[in-house]
Design a protein around this motif. Structure first.
Motif, PDB file in Angstrom:
ATOM      1  N   ASP A 197       5.934   5.049   6.349  1.00 52.81           N
ATOM      2  CA  ASP A 197       6.372   5.246   4.963  1.00 52.81           C
ATOM      3  C   ASP A 197       6.722   3.921   4.290  1.00 52.81           C
ATOM      4  N   VAL A 198       7.483   3.080   5.001  1.00 50.13           N
ATOM      5  CA  VAL A 198       7.874   1.785   4.428  1.00 50.13           C
ATOM      6  C   VAL A 198       6.656   0.921   4.184  1.00 50.13           C
ATOM      7  N   PHE A 199       5.739   0.915   5.147  1.00 49.75           N
ATOM      8  CA  PHE A 199       4.512   0.131   5.007  1.00 49.75           C
ATOM      9  C   PHE A 199       3.725   0.581   3.782  1.00 49.75           C
ATOM     10  N   THR A 200       3.640   1.892   3.559  1.00 50.83           N
ATOM     11  CA  THR A 200       2.902   2.437   2.415  1.00 50.83           C
ATOM     12  C   THR A 200       3.523   2.003   1.096  1.00 50.83           C
ATOM     13  N   TRP A 201       4.867   2.034   1.005  1.00 54.17           N
ATOM     14  CA  TRP A 201       5.524   1.661  -0.255  1.00 54.17           C
ATOM     15  C   TRP A 201       5.491   0.156  -0.494  1.00 54.17           C
ATOM     16  N   LEU A 202       5.552  -0.640   0.571  1.00 46.45           N
ATOM     17  CA  LEU A 202       5.401  -2.091   0.413  1.00 46.45           C
ATOM     18  C   LEU A 202       4.012  -2.428  -0.124  1.00 46.45           C
ATOM     19  N   GLN A 203       3.014  -1.755   0.404  1.00 42.75           N
ATOM     20  CA  GLN A 203       1.651  -1.990  -0.062  1.00 42.75           C
ATOM     21  C   GLN A 203       1.482  -1.520  -1.502  1.00 42.75           C
ATOM     22  N   ALA A 204       2.191  -0.453  -1.879  1.00 40.27           N
ATOM     23  CA  ALA A 204       2.113   0.041  -3.254  1.00 40.27           C
ATOM     24  C   ALA A 204       2.654  -0.995  -4.239  1.00 40.27           C
ATOM     25  N   LEU A 205       3.704  -1.724  -3.833  1.00 37.09           N
ATOM     26  CA  LEU A 205       4.293  -2.747  -4.700  1.00 37.09           C
ATOM     27  C   LEU A 205       3.347  -3.918  -4.937  1.00 37.09           C
ATOM     28  N   SER A 206       2.552  -4.268  -3.928  1.00 34.61           N
ATOM     29  CA  SER A 206       1.686  -5.439  -4.031  1.00 34.61           C
ATOM     30  C   SER A 206       0.226  -5.096  -4.300  1.00 34.61           C
ATOM     31  N   GLY A 207      -0.118  -3.816  -4.253  1.00 35.80           N
ATOM     32  CA  GLY A 207      -1.530  -3.426  -4.334  1.00 35.80           C
ATOM     33  C   GLY A 207      -2.238  -3.843  -5.614  1.00 35.80           C
ATOM     34  N   LEU A 208      -1.587  -3.668  -6.773  1.00 38.23           N
ATOM     35  CA  LEU A 208      -2.218  -3.970  -8.061  1.00 38.23           C
ATOM     36  C   LEU A 208      -1.863  -5.363  -8.588  1.00 38.23           C
ATOM     37  N   SER A 209      -1.009  -6.094  -7.871  1.00 37.32           N
ATOM     38  CA  SER A 209      -0.553  -7.390  -8.361  1.00 37.32           C
ATOM     39  C   SER A 209      -1.704  -8.351  -8.615  1.00 37.32           C
ATOM     40  N   SER A 210      -2.653  -8.387  -7.709  1.00 35.54           N
ATOM     41  CA  SER A 210      -3.791  -9.296  -7.864  1.00 35.54           C
ATOM     42  C   SER A 210      -4.631  -8.939  -9.081  1.00 35.54           C
ATOM     43  N   ILE A 211      -4.763  -7.638  -9.370  1.00 29.93           N
ATOM     44  CA  ILE A 211      -5.542  -7.210 -10.541  1.00 29.93           C
ATOM     45  C   ILE A 211      -4.916  -7.766 -11.812  1.00 29.93           C
ATOM     46  N   PHE A 212      -3.599  -7.697 -11.931  1.00 29.21           N
ATOM     47  CA  PHE A 212      -2.911  -8.254 -13.102  1.00 29.21           C
ATOM     48  C   PHE A 212      -3.081  -9.769 -13.175  1.00 29.21           C
ATOM     49  N   THR A 213      -2.972 -10.440 -12.039  1.00 31.63           N
ATOM     50  CA  THR A 213      -3.122 -11.899 -12.012  1.00 31.63           C
ATOM     51  C   THR A 213      -4.518 -12.312 -12.444  1.00 31.63           C
ATOM     52  N   TRP A 214      -5.529 -11.686 -11.875  1.00 30.39           N
ATOM     53  CA  TRP A 214      -6.918 -12.043 -12.202  1.00 30.39           C
ATOM     54  C   TRP A 214      -7.250 -11.731 -13.657  1.00 30.39           C
ATOM     55  N   GLY A 215      -6.814 -10.567 -14.130  1.00 30.25           N
ATOM     56  CA  GLY A 215      -7.075 -10.209 -15.522  1.00 30.25           C
ATOM     57  C   GLY A 215      -6.416 -11.176 -16.489  1.00 30.25           C
TER      58      GLY A 215
END
Length: 587
Positions: free
Chosen positions: A428-446
């Motif tokens: 569960d913790v691993f899933t929520w940590l990944q949720a926090l960082s999952g879209l970060s790169s998309i915002f940075t690249w855009g």
């Protein structure tokens, strides 16, 4: 005579002084020198002289190029470090393990299409980043581009988005390494492995940037050799060269098929692909911190292209040919479960004894490599934000060896979240940590792509020509528009698959309001965090959207004698042998 005597005595005195000055100074004991190295050096700053920070302030009017010797960042990295970081720096669980989830959800065709499209978008992004980095060197974060060419509030949001991304990735990767050990059914508690890995990563970063570079050099060589070895082995296995296999060809593209879950399956793969490519933009930072970006940037950009083609596209094509998407082993306990790696599954299917364990060791090394980069990236970003007045001031502490010591301490503190690997809440913790960082790169690249579009517009409005640019993006403004639009489309696709998730191949479907809300935020948690940062900063400081005529294109501009640089390059190229000319053309 008196004059001669005076000159002689003066000369003797000077010689004595010279001899006295040449005597080596007495060195303090090693323990004292080591302790003193952790003291603050007031002359060291993460943000380079002449660089505009996220709040628009300039820290020094001198040019960054004239002060390279005092930079605590990549100035101490050698060319071989930068080349290997560019080639294999961000290869980790996203490729080796996450590709299994992508294969299971989308099928081999969706896997190939999504990774190819994300790779193409990243080529445009890195080109745009390179063009701006040559003129405006950026260390620590990408927020300065968003501040100068978009909106200071968005620059603040992007700075913290990037910092939080790397802070979260560290415990995420350490947990992944602990889970990887379980492949061998180790009786040792995961907490012991978490301690070993965390101490190792922190120790490497405490050595300084040189230690980080040497570690990444070794890690990247291992990853590159492993991927090339898998490609060769995969071709042999596909044509029936294994002891346990027959000719496969494109059998799995016919049955069970090329696509799984239709168009929605394809959309679900995009974010997995983005997570696998995260960190690619660090190549732009490394290139921006070299003494001759005009020379180093094209090489770095070309190597990104070959990494995308060779290490991602070719290897994943073979994965789709060797492993059917219906294989139940692709459903692991988490997205870092090495047993769910299609690379490991392909080797096990071939019946090659022991090689699956070797591949698992490579996966573990890849995980630790990304964790190492996470401490490096997050500590430098936090220190830069602190110097710009957008993070607590104590994070700007730089010691005499150029280490952002307190920022490294904060990154290490986040690493202790990895101890959940010893609890029953690990998944569960691993899933929520990944949720926090999952879209970060998309915002940075855009943001990089849109900032480049606005930069080019302002460059023309203020009377400059493209010939004045030391390096021009090969993709141009059109490539940046395509990159920005594609990032927006990925966000839309992720919203859709988060709101209406794919029916699991094994297990019950996701039904009920609570389950759907949970699924949505696991897929889209990063978006509201970024928007909250932007809206909050905008509301408090009332920052304006930057207009082309008002954009600052001069402060921190790197002073490059373009004509002289081109002449030197042509002279150097003329002396190259044919093999080197061919190599430089490709790489």
């Amino acid at each position: 005579m008196a004059k001669s005597t005076f000159e002689s005595s003066t000369s003797s005195s000077d010689d004595a002084g010279a001899i006295f000055e040449e005597k080596p100074a007495h060195k303090a004991p090693l323990a004292k020198r080591a302790w003193d190295s952790f003291r603050r050096n007031p002359n060291f700053h993460i943000t380079q002289k002449g660089q505009v920070g996220a709040n628009g302030q300039v820290f020094d009017v001198e040019s960054a190029a004239q002060n390279t010797a005092e930079s605590p960042l990549a100035r101490k990295l050698k060319g071989r470090h930068l080349q290997m970081i560019a080639i294999g720096g961000s290869i980790g669980t996203g490729l080796f393990v996450g590709s299994g989830k992508a294969l299971q959800q989308g099928g081999p065709a969706s896997l190939l299409i999504a990774f190819s499209l994300i790779g193409g978008m990243l080529f445009c992004t890195v080109q745009a980043l390179g063009e701006m980095a040559v003129l405006l060197p950026v260390a620590g974060s990408f927020s300065a581009y968003s501040t100068r060419f978009l909106d200071p509030a968005w620059g603040f949001a992007m700075g913290w988005n990037y910092a939080v991304q790397w802070l979260i990735v560290l415990p995420l990767e350490i947990v992944a390494a602990a889970i990887t050990i379980e492949y061998w059914d180790s009786p040792i508690s995961p907490a012991v492995w978490v301690t070993i890995f965390l101490l190792g990563i922190i120790s490497i970063n405490l050595v300084g940037v040189r230690g980080y570079g040497e570690a990444e050099f070794v890690f990247s060589i291992i990853k590159v050799i492993a991927v090339i070895g898998f490609i060769i082995l995969g071709i042999i296995l596909n044509v029936g060269g294994g002891s346990n296999t027959e000719y496969l060809g494109g059998r799995y593209w016919v049955s069970p098929g090329a696509f799984a879950n239709g168009f929605k399956g394809l959309c679900s793969v995009f974010v997995i692909a983005a997570f696998a490519f995260a960190g690619t933009e660090l190549v732009g930072l490394a290139a921006a911190e070299t003494s001759n970006p005009r020379k180093s940037l094209p090489t770095a950009v070309k190597q990104v292209f070959w990494r995308i083609c060779l290490f991602y596209i070719v290897s994943l094509t073979l994965v789709g040919l060797l492993v059917p998407y219906t294989d139940p082993r692709l459903i692991g306990q988490s997205s870092s479960d090495a047993k769910a790696s299609p690379f490991v599954i392909a080797i096990k299917n071939a019946g090659i004894i022991g090689l699956d364990s070797v591949m698992n060791v490579v996966i573990m090394i890849s995980v630790l490599s990304v964790g190492n980069s996470a401490v490096y990236g997050s500590s430098r970003t936090l220190a830069a934000l602190a110097e710009q007045g957008q993070a607590p001031k104590f994070l700007a502490y730089i010691d005499r060896k150029g280490r952002p010591l307190k920022a490294i301490g904060v990154a290490a503190a986040f690493g202790f979240l990895a101890y959940v690997a010893a609890s029953n809440k690990e998944t569960d913790v691993f899933t929520w940590l990944q949720a926090l960082s999952g879209l970060s790169s998309i915002f940075t690249w855009g943001s990089i792509c849109l900032a480049h579009v606005r930069f080019r517009r302002a460059w023309g409005v203020q009377g400059h020509s493209l010939d004045e640019l030391a390096f021009r993006s090969q993709a141009g403004v059109l490539g940046s528009w395509m990159g920005f639009i594609f990032n927006v489309l990925v966000l839309i696709a992720q919203f859709w698959t988060g709101f209406a998730p794919i029916k699991p191949q094994y297990g019950p479907p996701i039904t009920g309001t609570l389950a759907r809300v949970r699924s949505f935020f696991q897929a889209y948690l990063a978006a509201p965090v970024v928007l909250a940062c932007y809206v909050g900063y905008k509301f408090i400081y009332r920052t304006p959207i930057m207009r082309c005529k008002d954009m600052d294109l001069k402060t921190g501009l790197r002073d490059l004698n373009l004509a002289e640089l081109l002449a030197d390059e042509e002279l150097e190229k003329a002396s190259w042998p044919k093999w080197k000319k061919a190599y430089k053309f490709l790489c």
